[in-house]
Design a protein around this motif. Sequence first.
Motif, short mmCIF file in Angstrom:
data_model
loop_
_atom_site.label_atom_id
_atom_site.label_comp_id
_atom_site.label_asym_id
_atom_site.label_seq_id
_atom_site.Cartn_x
_atom_site.Cartn_y
_atom_site.Cartn_z
N GLU A 154 28.25 -60.33 21.13
CA GLU A 154 26.99 -60.58 21.82
C GLU A 154 27.24 -61.19 23.21
OE1 GLU A 154 24.11 -62.84 19.68
OE2 GLU A 154 24.14 -61.53 17.92
N LYS A 156 25.01 -61.58 27.41
CA LYS A 156 23.72 -61.50 28.09
C LYS A 156 23.80 -60.54 29.27
CE LYS A 156 21.19 -65.12 28.34
NZ LYS A 156 20.65 -66.48 28.67
N ASP A 206 18.40 -59.97 28.73
CA ASP A 206 18.40 -59.61 27.31
C ASP A 206 19.75 -59.89 26.67
OD1 ASP A 206 15.86 -58.75 27.73
OD2 ASP A 206 16.20 -56.65 27.25
N THR A 207 19.73 -60.22 25.38
CA THR A 207 20.96 -60.38 24.61
C THR A 207 21.35 -59.01 24.06
OG1 THR A 207 20.43 -62.64 23.99
CG2 THR A 207 22.05 -61.48 22.62
N ASN A 223 20.34 -53.66 21.84
CA ASN A 223 19.67 -54.71 22.59
C ASN A 223 18.85 -55.54 21.60
OD1 ASN A 223 18.30 -56.32 24.38
ND2 ASN A 223 17.02 -54.69 25.23
N THR A 225 17.05 -58.23 22.29
CA THR A 225 15.82 -58.79 22.87
C THR A 225 14.75 -57.74 23.09
OG1 THR A 225 17.22 -60.41 24.02
CG2 THR A 225 14.92 -60.19 24.76
N LYS A 226 15.15 -56.61 23.66
CA LYS A 226 14.24 -55.49 23.93
C LYS A 226 13.02 -55.90 24.77
CE LYS A 226 15.56 -52.63 20.00
NZ LYS A 226 15.11 -51.76 18.89
N SER A 227 13.30 -56.54 25.89
CA SER A 227 12.20 -56.95 26.77
C SER A 227 11.60 -55.77 27.51
CB SER A 227 12.71 -57.99 27.78
OG SER A 227 13.61 -57.39 28.70
#
Length: 503
Positions: A154, A156, A206-207, A223, A225-227
């Motif tokens: 993982e 960022k 996103d992470t 992804n 986070t999926k912002s």
Amino acid sequence: MNLPVKLREPANITFRGECVIPWDTFEEINSELEETYSHPRNLAAGTLRQLDANIAIERKLEYYVFDIVDGFESGNLIGNYAYVADLDMPVVEHCMVRGNLKECFSKFNPENFRLPVDGLIYRYDDTGYGKSLGATSHHPLDMLALKWQDQLYETKLTDIEWNTSKTGLINPVAIFEPVDLDGAITTRATLHNVSYIEDLELGIGDTIQIYRSNMVIPKVHANLTKSNTWMIPDKCPCCGGMVEIHNENGSKTLHCCNNGCGAKLLSRIVHFCSKNAINIEEMSEATVEFLINKGWVSNFKDIYDLKQYTGEWIRCSGFGKKSVYKLLDNIEKSKNTTLDRFIYSLSVPLIGRTASKTISKYLSGDFEDFYDKWINNYNWALLDDFGAIMNDSMNNFVRHNFLWVKELADEFTFERQKENNKNSNVDLSGKTFVITGSLNTFGNRDELKELIESFSGKVSGSVSAKTNYLINNDNLSSSSKNKKANELKVTIISEEEFLHMIK
């Protein structure tokens, strides 16, 4: 090495095995270095390529037998391994499995195994029964390979970088906080195209999960986070010109519309000068960028008019009389070329080295014949491995560029097509090969490719239904080309098997 000086008893026997460097040895070697090696598998392969036994001893390379090719047969695999061990030869670690795999998984888990492993091989103990099952072109049917799942890391996402290529395609690259991928500190991974980014629903901050595909290529797996807050660039990152999205085979790609884009010009001229194209030695990307910035080069032909700037050039920082004259001499030497190199150097979309060689071979390297056919919209789809889209690309290109292509060609003397290998009755015409993985005998893939073509064979970059052979020294590899070859029942051979074929 862990090999014995001599066997415990005389034996005429052939083993098959693998050379490895254990994790503890690998860490010991790295502890004494400022620039460390990335992985023991790569270090072992590099050590063997040194062809120096002293280096292998110094790096404590170990060898383990996993098969007896000939010279002994007990009737079962465990018996064969016991015989090998009795000869004082090191044997790959193994265990008998009877319906319960948990013990095997526990024993050979990569987290606690001393050797770098990427999976397990299951094989019938009854060697007679195993042989009766036969084999595919890829592997015997008495065994099954299970690979460990790629380890995910993982990190960022900090940015998405867009780079314009020579064709105007703008390629996205993920930039993320440094992460250690199996010994290599990594901050970048390709995102392929717009569709790939859309599917991941990416956004800055996103992470994301990163892994090293086949222990080599960094890739974004998921992804978390999926912002979905990323934005498609509305301008070319290089020239600021307009961009547009193309849909190519169901995938969205971003393109620069400005024909005068600096990035496109730089990439095209670097490609033109490259080894596999016109091959102007010592013409680096930095030198090309310098020449463009000076206003001396704005197209391919300008390279052959650089002598007029010699006086000013040798006074520029970073250059001198010797280096400038050497480069001008290399430019002069490049005027002797071949038709396939010339076609490839033009950066015609979809026309790579293989297609360029196909055209050149068909026309025996005759530029005048080629140009005459080209400006008269010849149907290149009649040639092997050419489709309608490639044909359209060729003819669309010449429609807009025929004048400068002819002017450029006037700078060159074209060598005629070399005849195929006369000293052999081997004929590979109609046979298509794909090359993957590391090579042992040839210095690089180009050498092997040229040899195949000298016998009228073809080399493709990807496995398809038209492929006859995949050349891969690791027939148990989990690479995409191996998987595709197995799906299509394409014969997989090693370098050694190919050399036997042409001998």
